[in-house]
Design a protein around this motif. Structure first.
Motif: not given
Length: 422
Positions: A109-110, A190-192, A328-330
């Motif tokens: 995730l970023m 996944p990006l924020l 989100r990342l399980k």
């Protein structure tokens, strides 16, 4: 040493990339990869171009080579044969590798704010580091393509003297099937992207004040060239005005909810990097989908404008941690690496007043990070349009500074097997 590889040896580009790193470390500085004319060139270039800073030789038909040069910004040379071409990526050292990928660390995730959002959106496009995209982007960037000093409509952003045209400069790099812009649903990692939503109460001046904040700038490249300290002092005053009423600021994280997942990544990053009074980003094009999304977002948060994410969160460890803990990342045991490229430093004392303004929200995020890393050497915030050499050098600085801590990070990320039942 030049190594010849045939499809019988490497049939899968993903598997080839792992072995390619070992080959390069063993002294292989070039690759002769024999591909049939009907082979799909894109996955091979995507994986192998970032690995070799020297020559990458591909035997293919000229038509395929020409298409590749347009997408990856490579130089094309035609040797004697009619049906062969040589592609030389000319990638500087820093752009040929990612420090995390070389250490066997795959980001899951970023999360980024401002320049961090711009860098994160490139890394998040594909799971495998795509150095070629950074090269292509750096070569496209220029003051005339990214910034313009002109009057324009202001609908969602805060007006400023410099208008940021991010889509004009980088839009083709973030297209999906050549038809639409990439959204947060399209990235492989996944990006924020953190932005700041402001209410009417946060604006202590009318909008024309921010629009004419840098009216004495004759051209974009001279933003801080004359009277630098005076300009920084004025910028500090504007930022303090916004942050003097924290109840009027909203942290809005694109990519953290179903609604913003459909937003265009370039638009979110543009708003995140829009420094009040200096850079104006907006959506004024004929795009009803994106405008409807923003209108709904503004109504939901009760805001009137979007601006620089650093006002509310300049080190978004907490949003990343929340996404992981919410599933989100399980899994719920992430290792959060917080990289701060705007921490106070003896190398940039002139920026200390502004760095101190955002320091409280940085400190508030530290408890959500497993490892905090403050970059000592980094590009100056004044260098708004760095070239390939500057980007490469900055990445190499990060690689060198992070190297002593990589063993700890690697061990912290090591998978721990489930204990057998007694």
């Amino acid at each position: 040493m030049l190594l010849a590889i045939s499809p019988a040896r490497w049939t899968d580009p993903q598997a080839a990339a792992a072995e390619a790193w070992a080959l390069r470390d063993a002294g292989v500085h070039g690759l002769l990869l024999r591909l049939p004319p009907e082979a799909d060139l894109q996955p091979w270039l995507h994986l192998l171009v970032p690995i070799w800073a020297g020559d990458l030789w591909l035997h293919l038909r000229v038509v395929g080579a020409l298409a590749a040069t347009q997408q990856y910004g490579l130089n094309l040379h035609l040797p004697g044969g009619v049906d062969a071409a040589a592609l030389r990526p000319l990638a500087p050292r820093g752009l040929s590798q990612s420090v995390h990928d070389r250490a066997g660390l795959q980001p899951e995730l970023m999360a980024g704010t401002s320049i961090g959002a711009l860098m994160s959106m490139f890394r998040a496009r594909f799971k495998v580091f795509d150095g070629a995209a950074l090269i292509a982007a750096a070569r496209r960037l220029s003051w005339s393509s990214v910034f313009r000093v002109l009057e324009m409509e202001s609908r969602y952003g805060i007006p400023a003297s410099l208008r940021l045209y991010l889509r004009a400069a980088l839009g083709t790099l973030f297209e999906v099937d050549g038809k639409r812009q990439m959204t947060f649903r399209d990235v492989e990692i996944p990006l924020l992207v953190v932005t700041t939503g402001i209410t009417v109460d946060a604006l202590k001046h009318d909008l024309s004040y921010y629009e004419h904040f840098l009216d004495d700038v004759e051209r974009p490249g001279a933003v801080f060239r004359r009277g630098r300290l005076r300009r920084l002092a004025k910028l500090g005053e504007v930022l303090r005005e916004f942050m003097s009423r924290p109840e009027s600021l909203r942290e809005i994280v694109f990519g953290a909810d179903p609604h913003t997942m459909d937003a265009d990544i370039l638009d979110a990053a543009g708003f995140s990097a829009a420094v009040p009074g200096v850079i104006h980003y907006d959506v004024v094009r004929d795009d009803q989908r994106m405008k409807q999304l923003l209108d709904t977002l503004y109504a939901e948060y009760g805001i009137t404008r979007l601006t620089e994410g650093g006002l509310v969160n300049n080190l978004p460890a907490r949003p990343a941690w929340l996404e992981a803990t919410h599933g989100r990342l399980k899994r719920r045991n992430p290792f959060v690496l917080a990289m701060d490229c705007f921490a106070p430093s003896r190398r940039s004392l002139q920026w200390l007043p502004i760095q101190q303004i955002v320091r409280p929200n940085v400190k508030a995020n530290l408890e959500y990070s497993d490892f905090y890393f403050a970059l000592d050497r980094r590009l100056s915030p004044v260098n708004l349009v760095p070239d390939v050499a500057a980007v490469s050098e900055a990445m190499q600085w990060t690689t060198d500074e992070l190297a002593p801590d990589l063993p700890f990070i690697q061990e912290s990320c090591r998978h721990i097997a489930v204990l057998p039942e007694a």
